[in-house]
Design an enzyme around this catalytic site. Sequence first.
Site, short mmCIF file in Angstrom:
data_model
loop_
_atom_site.label_atom_id
_atom_site.label_comp_id
_atom_site.label_asym_id
_atom_site.label_seq_id
_atom_site.Cartn_x
_atom_site.Cartn_y
_atom_site.Cartn_z
N HIS A 151 3.21 5.47 2.53
CA HIS A 151 4.01 4.63 1.63
C HIS A 151 5.15 5.49 1.07
O HIS A 151 4.91 6.63 0.67
CB HIS A 151 3.12 4.09 0.50
N ASP B 271 -1.86 -0.59 -1.52
CA ASP B 271 -1.23 0.69 -1.86
C ASP B 271 -1.94 1.43 -2.99
O ASP B 271 -1.31 2.19 -3.74
CB ASP B 271 0.26 0.47 -2.24
#
Length: 202
Positions: free
Chosen positions: A111, A147
Site C-alpha cells: 500500500h 489495509d
Amino acid sequence: MSRVRTAVLISGRGSNLKSLIQAARAPDYPAEIALVISNKEDAGGLQIAKDAGVSTKIISHKDYASREEFDRAIDAALRAANIALVAEAGFMRIHSEWFARAWAGKLLNIHPSLLPKFPGIHVHEQVLAAGETESGCTVHFLTPELDAGPIILQAKVAVLPGDTPEALAARVIVEEHKLYPEALKLVAEGKVRLAGGRANFV
Ligand code: GRF
C-alpha cells in the site's frame, strides 16, 4: 533449494510485479513467481508476466455474483497451481472475509502510504491534503479489515514543497519496488510470521 511458489494478483500496470519477478531471478531468492492472476484482461502487468514466462490467468469479478464466489474462483486457481504464498500488487478488489481467513499468513499486500495512515484509495491526494511532511509505503499481511493487517516492512520518503500526487507517487513507487521483494523474501524464508494478530519476526 525448493522455492516457495508464489502468485501475484494484479489489476493494472504491474510495476511491483516486475520488481518481484526481477528479484526472484536471483538463484538464492526463496520465492518463485509461479502465477499471475488479473481481474482485468487489459492489465499491463499481464504482458510483463508473459515476457518473463510466468503463467497468467484472468479471473474477472464481473463473472461472479458475489465477492465470495469470485474469491472462491481465485482460491481454486491458486490451489490448482500449488501456490503457497500470494502477493497482491495493485489488485483493486476487496476480498471476502472467507478468502482473507483461508489465506491468513500467506497473503501480502503493498500500500502506498505509511499505514495505518491513509488506507483506501486516492492516497497521495489525501497525504498532500493533510499537509504531511513524510509518506512512504507499507507491506502488510492482508486481513479482513481493509489495509489494516499487521505490518511487515515500511519505507519512508519526504513530501516536498510543491509536490503533486503524481510527483509523490513517483517517489513512493521507487521505494515500493525495493520494499516488496524484501518483504516477500522474509515471509518466504519464514523469518516473519502472522501469529496472534501480529507480524512476528523470528
Ligand atoms: C502501487 O502503488 C501499490 O502500492 C498500490 O497500487 C499501485 C500498483 O502499481 N496498491 P503497480 O501496478 O504495481 O505498478
